[in-house]
Design an enzyme around this catalytic site. Sequence first.
Site, mmCIF file in Angstrom:
data_model
loop_
_atom_site.group_PDB
_atom_site.id
_atom_site.type_symbol
_atom_site.label_atom_id
_atom_site.label_comp_id
_atom_site.label_asym_id
_atom_site.label_seq_id
_atom_site.Cartn_x
_atom_site.Cartn_y
_atom_site.Cartn_z
ATOM 1 N N GLU A 25 0.966 -1.215 0.017
ATOM 2 C CA GLU A 25 0.001 -0.015 0.010
ATOM 3 C C GLU A 25 0.851 1.405 -0.078
ATOM 4 O OE1 GLU A 25 -2.787 -0.374 3.056
ATOM 5 O OE2 GLU A 25 -3.755 -2.045 2.584
ATOM 6 N N GLU A 34 -6.002 -10.983 -1.095
ATOM 7 C CA GLU A 34 -6.717 -10.753 0.091
ATOM 8 C C GLU A 34 -8.184 -10.673 -0.223
ATOM 9 O OE1 GLU A 34 -5.373 -7.289 2.407
ATOM 10 O OE2 GLU A 34 -3.309 -7.836 1.950
HETATM 11 C C1 XIL Z 1 -5.860 -6.348 8.653
HETATM 12 C C2 XIL Z 1 -6.455 -7.574 9.138
HETATM 13 O O1 XIL Z 1 -7.236 -8.532 8.698
HETATM 14 C C3 XIL Z 1 -6.896 -7.102 10.558
HETATM 15 O O2 XIL Z 1 -7.061 -8.212 11.723
HETATM 16 C C4 XIL Z 1 -5.663 -6.305 11.313
HETATM 17 O O3 XIL Z 1 -6.651 -5.530 12.504
HETATM 18 C C5 XIL Z 1 -5.629 -5.061 10.391
HETATM 19 O O4 XIL Z 1 -5.112 -5.556 9.115
HETATM 20 N N1 XIL Z 1 -4.876 -4.794 3.745
HETATM 21 C C6 XIL Z 1 -3.861 -5.549 4.117
HETATM 22 C C7 XIL Z 1 -4.003 -6.410 5.353
HETATM 23 O O5 XIL Z 1 -2.914 -5.515 3.595
HETATM 24 O O6 XIL Z 1 -2.689 -6.535 6.049
HETATM 25 C C8 XIL Z 1 -5.145 -5.881 6.219
HETATM 26 O O7 XIL Z 1 -5.386 -6.845 7.364
HETATM 27 C C9 XIL Z 1 -6.506 -5.583 5.455
HETATM 28 C C10 XIL Z 1 -5.997 -4.619 4.319
#
Ligand code: XIL
Length: 335
Positions: A133, A240
């Site tokens: 990101e 994701e």
């Molecule tokens: C999220 C997790 O799912 C949560 O448990 C945590 O509190 C915050 O992070 N983008 C990403 C992930 O790259 O690492 C994030 O994961 C969700 C958004």
Amino acid sequence: APKKGLKDYYKAYFPVGVAVGRAQLQGPEAELIKQQFNSITPENAMKMGPIHPEEDRYFWTDADAIVNFAQANKLRVRGHNLLWHEQTPKWLFKNADGSRVSKEVLLKRLHDHISAVVKRYQGKVYAWDVVNEAIADNPQEFLRNSEWYQICGDEFIAKAFEYAHEADPKAQLFYNDYNTERPEKRERVYKLLKQLKDAKVPVHGVGLQGHWSLQEPTEPELRAALDQYASLGLKVQITELDVSIYPWEKDRRAKRPGESDAYTPELARQQAAQYKMFFRVFRDYKSVLTGVTFWNVSDKYSWLDTYPVAGRKNYPLLFDQNQQPKQAFWEVVQF
Ligand code: XIL
């Protein structure tokens, strides 16, 4: 319960993975992981904050448990992530006197961190999200104005990939981001990757997070993104995946008094249609896509229940709160 796993249906296409925490390595979620998936990602355990809480102390326990589970059950491991602007440890950007570290100090810390984590899991983690990101949300800007950027300028990105490559020359190194199918963001992600490739930085793939909704992305947007990233000669993975039943951004809020957050048959139908379209496109792009990972196992545990605020239940995955396959599951495996 389905007799076959997503990994079996998609054997001729790509590995199907899932992001988990340690709690899911036991009980019904663990059974589902073993039955359905052939790749695993620590949802939080390998992030810098959790795994490196103090400068001279690493916390390996949770990440080790996930890697050991993967080895025992023959799952490949995608590491997530080595550099992000969130979930960073408190010490990272500060000197002992509380002032901000210099660029030299921060890059040295980044090097030591990446070296320690990547070497520990060398041969066990086949791919890393190296930088997560780094592109700004505002379409008028290029890189995110994070502490990494404020201290190092744009240099930290190439350095992170170089440090990771030095630590494990065999690992596949990814740049990972969200909203990567929106044309304005797609162009900026492409620009960054093109710059890195042109500068011979060891970047091997791009991760499209896939935090999607019933509205986005559309099929043409998804195809255009896959085409554009593939044109760089990079591996592409969906890293994701989840499909929110609420529209993004406009609707990130808590539940209003009296409002229902039930999973209605109409929502189930729309979500199944959206998942069906996504996987039809994924199959079309089997020569480009080298993995699809879901951001958790079942609707019992999803980060969307509490992000950005708690109070509204979401139902973004293929398995329901009792770990049973949803309509969306059957659409995804019927082809
Ligand atoms: C999220 C997790 O799912 C949560 O448990 C945590 O509190 C915050 O992070 N983008 C990403 C992930 O790259 O690492 C994030 O994961 C969700 C958004």
